[in-house]
Scaffold this active site. Sequence first.
Site, mmCIF file in Angstrom:
data_model
loop_
_atom_site.group_PDB
_atom_site.id
_atom_site.type_symbol
_atom_site.label_atom_id
_atom_site.label_comp_id
_atom_site.label_asym_id
_atom_site.label_seq_id
_atom_site.Cartn_x
_atom_site.Cartn_y
_atom_site.Cartn_z
ATOM 1 C CB SER A 42 -1.129 -0.257 0.905
ATOM 2 O OG SER A 42 0.053 -0.309 2.538
ATOM 3 C CG ASP A 329 -3.957 5.659 6.548
ATOM 4 O OD1 ASP A 329 -2.896 5.142 6.932
ATOM 5 O OD2 ASP A 329 -4.302 4.827 5.252
ATOM 6 C CG HIS A 332 -0.742 3.985 4.473
ATOM 7 N ND1 HIS A 332 -1.848 2.861 4.980
ATOM 8 C CD2 HIS A 332 -0.329 2.810 3.676
ATOM 9 C CE1 HIS A 332 -1.845 2.440 4.763
ATOM 10 N NE2 HIS A 332 -1.052 1.624 4.089
#
Length: 360
Positions: A42, A329, A332
């Site tokens: 991610s 978040d 990240h």
Amino acid sequence: MASQILPMVAAVILVSQSLWAQQALAQAEEPLVPALIIIGDSTVDVGNNNGLVTVIKSNFGPYGRDFSAGPTGRFCNGKIIPDYVAEFIGIPYPMAYLDPAAKGSAILTGINTASSASGFYEGTAKNFNVIPLSQQMVWIKDWQRQVTDQVGPARAATIFEEGIFVVSTGSNDYVNNYYLNILLQEKYNQDQYRTLLLDCTIGLLKEMYATGAKRIAVVGMPPLGCLPSQIKLRLGTNKCVDSLNQNAIDFNAALKVEVDKMMPSMPDAKIVLLDSYSYIYDAFHNPAKYGLKKTSEACCGTGTVEVAILCNEASPGTCQNADEYLFWDSFHPSSKFNAGIARYFFDTAVKAFGLVRKQK
């Protein structure tokens, strides 16, 4: 009056000429490298998970709220590292492999096979029904086949050899697998698990080299204990979890040893290890140096545990200005921080690969 106006006009002309010259120079320059190829999780995924049956997605708000295309599957409020690096190189953003538009001339400058929640260890991706690195390598080979079909073997070989292959993964192997998986902990102690991950990593690098990759950049393990989610779940304070950070330090050190041992068998290749740990750790403890105000909590929601579906439009307390935060978040970085670390990675790679931009 005329004597005052003439110098002003002259100054405007000089500024215009300077801007024109800079633009002309930029247009006259070739991209620094012909292609950017992304493999990972991610931290670099641009939407491959969108069509998968998995909860690990971010193709909804407030993700993408500061990105021109909106929520695309990037785990960020705006651009992520590959976007900035592509801009620095002078090529379009590498498209997600599963994007229906990723074909023809659109993929000649690279591809992105990253899948959020994947890791070096095959079982990490399986936990969340996402794409493991073994399948990502299958996609890379298919991309190479498509490029070869379009431009021929000779030109394709140049693209593969001069392009930069980036690997960014590993965090999920710990924070979303080993630390949560009692069976895995019973099967492997921490030293054994690290060895398992290293074996997977070296195997991946050898396979990439076998496909024609000569310039490979591997993003090192970040300070896992400084992630807001890990701080909240383990300490509940604003300090990093030292034991988790030590695992990252140990992995990075061991990876360097293994890469150094492997390099004599790859005399025509260069593998660069990008130190994400030091950059993020320093930013966490010295936020003002990076133009930040918040580091131990994220922008989305409460800033402690929200990620993926938990970071949504209804999340209470989401900040107004993500640029003040190291993290968007609980896992990240924010787009602003991504810009800084992308520049750091880019400059490191340019120096290590000995790259020089050519004139058209």
